[in-house]
Design an enzyme around this catalytic site. Structure first.
Site, PDB file in Angstrom:
ATOM      1  N   GLY A   1      -0.552  -8.888  -8.962  1.00 20.60           N
ATOM      2  CA  GLY A   1      -1.152  -8.127  -7.863  1.00 20.60           C
ATOM      3  C   GLY A   1      -2.065  -7.038  -8.398  1.00 20.60           C
ATOM      4  O   GLY A   1      -2.163  -5.947  -7.833  1.00 20.60           O
TER       5      GLY A   1
ATOM      6  N   ARG B   1      -6.008  -4.886  -6.821  1.00 23.61           N
ATOM      7  CA  ARG B   1      -6.303  -3.634  -6.108  1.00 23.61           C
ATOM      8  C   ARG B   1      -5.019  -2.813  -5.998  1.00 23.61           C
ATOM      9  O   ARG B   1      -3.947  -3.222  -6.451  1.00 23.61           O
ATOM     10  CB  ARG B   1      -6.857  -3.933  -4.711  1.00 23.61           C
TER      11      ARG B   1
ATOM     12  N   ASN C   1       4.480  -6.675  -9.522  1.00 15.69           N
ATOM     13  CA  ASN C   1       3.993  -5.758  -8.485  1.00 15.69           C
ATOM     14  C   ASN C   1       3.525  -6.483  -7.222  1.00 15.69           C
ATOM     15  O   ASN C   1       3.583  -5.911  -6.132  1.00 15.69           O
ATOM     16  CB  ASN C   1       2.845  -4.923  -9.070  1.00 15.69           C
TER      17      ASN C   1
ATOM     18  N   SER D   1      10.908  -0.708  -3.343  1.00 20.74           N
ATOM     19  CA  SER D   1      10.391   0.213  -2.314  1.00 20.74           C
ATOM     20  C   SER D   1      11.547   1.060  -1.800  1.00 20.74           C
ATOM     21  O   SER D   1      12.705   0.613  -1.826  1.00 20.74           O
ATOM     22  CB  SER D   1       9.810  -0.594  -1.147  1.00 20.74           C
TER      23      SER D   1
ATOM     24  N   TYR E   1      10.572  -7.810   4.620  1.00 25.90           N
ATOM     25  CA  TYR E   1      10.101  -6.969   3.510  1.00 25.90           C
ATOM     26  C   TYR E   1      11.264  -6.163   2.923  1.00 25.90           C
ATOM     27  O   TYR E   1      11.474  -6.119   1.709  1.00 25.90           O
ATOM     28  CB  TYR E   1       8.999  -6.036   4.026  1.00 25.90           C
TER      29      TYR E   1
ATOM     30  N   THR F   1      13.592  -8.233   0.793  1.00 28.60           N
ATOM     31  CA  THR F   1      13.091  -8.597  -0.546  1.00 28.60           C
ATOM     32  C   THR F   1      13.124  -7.391  -1.490  1.00 28.60           C
ATOM     33  O   THR F   1      13.408  -7.545  -2.677  1.00 28.60           O
ATOM     34  CB  THR F   1      11.637  -9.122  -0.502  1.00 28.60           C
ATOM     35  N   LYS F   2      12.846  -6.210  -0.956  1.00 33.93           N
ATOM     36  CA  LYS F   2      12.799  -5.041  -1.838  1.00 33.93           C
ATOM     37  C   LYS F   2      14.210  -4.635  -2.273  1.00 33.93           C
ATOM     38  O   LYS F   2      14.407  -4.140  -3.389  1.00 33.93           O
ATOM     39  CB  LYS F   2      12.070  -3.890  -1.141  1.00 33.93           C
TER      40      LYS F   2
ATOM     41  N   ILE G   1       2.544   5.204  -0.353  1.00 29.50           N
ATOM     42  CA  ILE G   1       1.445   5.341  -1.310  1.00 29.50           C
ATOM     43  C   ILE G   1       0.146   4.935  -0.609  1.00 29.50           C
ATOM     44  O   ILE G   1       0.114   3.930   0.111  1.00 29.50           O
ATOM     45  CB  ILE G   1       1.679   4.436  -2.552  1.00 29.50           C
TER      46      ILE G   1
HETATM   47  P1  NAD Z   1      -2.038  -4.051  -1.792  1.00 31.55           P
HETATM   48  O1  NAD Z   1      -1.985  -4.983  -0.639  1.00 31.55           O
HETATM   49  O2  NAD Z   1      -3.039  -2.958  -1.772  1.00 31.55           O
HETATM   50  O3  NAD Z   1      -2.183  -4.886  -3.146  1.00 31.55           O
HETATM   51  C1  NAD Z   1      -1.368  -6.001  -3.380  1.00 31.55           C
HETATM   52  C2  NAD Z   1      -2.077  -6.920  -4.341  1.00 31.55           C
HETATM   53  O4  NAD Z   1      -1.227  -8.074  -4.530  1.00 31.55           O
HETATM   54  C3  NAD Z   1      -3.412  -7.433  -3.805  1.00 31.55           C
HETATM   55  O5  NAD Z   1      -4.398  -7.366  -4.823  1.00 31.55           O
HETATM   56  C4  NAD Z   1      -3.109  -8.865  -3.411  1.00 31.55           C
HETATM   57  O6  NAD Z   1      -4.246  -9.725  -3.503  1.00 31.55           O
HETATM   58  C5  NAD Z   1      -2.013  -9.231  -4.398  1.00 31.55           C
HETATM   59  N1  NAD Z   1      -1.178 -10.337  -3.922  1.00 31.55           N
HETATM   60  C6  NAD Z   1      -0.654 -10.478  -2.687  1.00 31.55           C
HETATM   61  N2  NAD Z   1      -0.001 -11.656  -2.597  1.00 31.55           N
HETATM   62  C7  NAD Z   1      -0.113 -12.259  -3.816  1.00 31.55           C
HETATM   63  C8  NAD Z   1       0.336 -13.488  -4.332  1.00 31.55           C
HETATM   64  N3  NAD Z   1       1.019 -14.357  -3.569  1.00 31.55           N
HETATM   65  N4  NAD Z   1       0.060 -13.793  -5.619  1.00 31.55           N
HETATM   66  C9  NAD Z   1      -0.651 -12.942  -6.391  1.00 31.55           C
HETATM   67  N5  NAD Z   1      -1.129 -11.769  -5.938  1.00 31.55           N
HETATM   68  C10 NAD Z   1      -0.859 -11.427  -4.657  1.00 31.55           C
HETATM   69  O7  NAD Z   1      -0.556  -3.446  -1.933  1.00 31.55           O
HETATM   70  P2  NAD Z   1      -0.002  -2.122  -2.661  1.00 31.55           P
HETATM   71  O8  NAD Z   1       0.206  -1.070  -1.641  1.00 31.55           O
HETATM   72  O9  NAD Z   1      -0.815  -1.845  -3.866  1.00 31.55           O
HETATM   73  O10 NAD Z   1       1.446  -2.649  -3.052  1.00 31.55           O
HETATM   74  C11 NAD Z   1       1.764  -3.097  -4.350  1.00 31.55           C
HETATM   75  C12 NAD Z   1       3.273  -3.241  -4.445  1.00 31.55           C
HETATM   76  O11 NAD Z   1       3.884  -1.979  -4.167  1.00 31.55           O
HETATM   77  C13 NAD Z   1       3.855  -4.225  -3.436  1.00 31.55           C
HETATM   78  O12 NAD Z   1       4.932  -4.933  -4.031  1.00 31.55           O
HETATM   79  C14 NAD Z   1       4.371  -3.331  -2.340  1.00 31.55           C
HETATM   80  O13 NAD Z   1       5.424  -3.919  -1.622  1.00 31.55           O
HETATM   81  C15 NAD Z   1       4.854  -2.138  -3.153  1.00 31.55           C
HETATM   82  N6  NAD Z   1       4.966  -0.905  -2.388  1.00 31.55           N
HETATM   83  C16 NAD Z   1       3.875  -0.325  -1.814  1.00 31.55           C
HETATM   84  C17 NAD Z   1       4.036   0.857  -1.092  1.00 31.55           C
HETATM   85  C18 NAD Z   1       2.869   1.579  -0.457  1.00 31.55           C
HETATM   86  O14 NAD Z   1       3.112   2.555   0.268  1.00 31.55           O
HETATM   87  N7  NAD Z   1       1.643   1.148  -0.678  1.00 31.55           N
HETATM   88  C19 NAD Z   1       5.303   1.429  -0.945  1.00 31.55           C
HETATM   89  C20 NAD Z   1       6.396   0.805  -1.553  1.00 31.55           C
HETATM   90  C21 NAD Z   1       6.220  -0.366  -2.271  1.00 31.55           C
END
Ligand code: NAD
Length: 259
Positions: free
Chosen positions: A16, A19, A93, A152, A166, A169-170, A199
């Site tokens: 991931g 971005r 990630n 998360s 979600y 899974t977390k 975030i």
């Molecule tokens: P985001 O959507 O901005 O980025 C996720 C990235 O993962 C994207 O580039 C997407 O193309 C890629 N992706 C999605 N499905 C995929 C797949 N099947 N195979 C390969 N790549 C894939 O998300 P984010 O906010 O940067 O989140 C990243 C991680 O952090 C996630 O696991 C999310 O659950 C976790 N998280 C985020 C937050 C938050 O507040 N943003 C909070 C807690 C946990």
């Protein structure tokens, strides 16, 4: 606390990485001297991220794969290691948090489709399993490894801005982490989880301004976190200096959850 070349000589794989948090984690590792495999299912995003890293003088390669697809993961790991060498640092990630459903974009259990449930489990949980399984033989061979999975706060307590798929899974990633810490510790591999709070990333920008404001007010530090703040904790956990830390969950949440 970490030297500027703390990760020199290591090969890291970040899923991931196109971005958001994943890109910040991949960039932090590359800046610290690691050779980094940027993996994402979005080819345009990941190629741009790895090209930007290369332009900064870092060693990086982009691979396109869906983490939920076994063959696609195997091929991506093969191409990544062919380009940069055996992986000893892994950050799971990649994750999705769909907000379809009938009530203002939130996915309640009573109108959640089974296909949607399965897709979230496939990406967020099975994806971590498939990528981990693909690189663990390289870590065992090296008798060294660092695995970090992005969980998360929603996997640790009720969080009304995500769906049950979600959250499940977390929470599962925490069990995954603790079990693997036990199983892989004797091979010199540490396994930890990072649990971000809110975030500021594209994933979260789909949420209403009111919801984000409510989270901000409930957070003692009174703001959302940045991808770089999550990356900094991951970078410590994948460093040599974290060699006696395993089976732990580290919250990066501004105090939103304190346990
Ligand atoms: P985001 O959507 O901005 O980025 C996720 C990235 O993962 C994207 O580039 C997407 O193309 C890629 N992706 C999605 N499905 C995929 C797949 N099947 N195979 C390969 N790549 C894939 O998300 P984010 O906010 O940067 O989140 C990243 C991680 O952090 C996630 O696991 C999310 O659950 C976790 N998280 C985020 C937050 C938050 O507040 N943003 C909070 C807690 C946990």
């Amino acid at each position: 606390m970490l030297d500027s070349d703390s990760h020199a000589g290591r090969v890291a794989l970040v899923t991931g990485a196109g971005r958001g948090i994943g890109r910040a984690i991949a960039d932090a590792h590359a800046a610290a001297g690691a050779s980094v495999i940027y993996l994402d299912h979005d080819a345009a995003l990941v190629e741009e991220a790895a090209a930007a890293a290369t332009a900064r003088g870092w060693r990086a390669v982009a691979v396109t794969a869906d983490v939920a697809d076994e063959a696609s993961v195997a091929e991506a790991v093969r191409r990544g290691t062919e380009a940069l060498g055996p992986v000893t640092l892994l950050v799971n990630n990649a994750g999705i948090s769909p907000k379809t459903g009938s009530a203002g974009g939130k996915a309640f259990v009573w109108d959640m489709q089974a296909d949607e449930w399965r897709r979230v489990l496939d990406v967020n949980l099975t994806g971590a399993f498939l990528v981990t399984r693909a690189v663990v033989p390289q870590m065992r061979e090296a008798r060294y490894g660092r695995i970090v999975s992005i969980s998360s706060v929603a996997g640790r307590t009720y969080c009304d801005i995500v769906g049950v798929h979600y959250a499940a899974t977390k929470a599962a990633l925490i069990g995954f982490t603790k079990h693997l810490a036990g199983e892989l510790g004797p091979a010199g591999i540490t396994v930890n989880a990072v649990a971000p709070g809110r975030i500021d990333t594209p994933l979260m920008r789909g949420t209403s301004a009111e919801t984000n404001e409510a989270v901000r007010q409930a957070t003692p530090l009174q703001r959302l976190g940045t991808p770089e703040e999550v990356a900094a904790v991951c970078l410590f956990l994948t460093s040599d200096k974290a060699g006696f830390v395993t089976g732990q969950v580290c919250d990066v949440a501004g105090g939103w959850l304190m346990t």
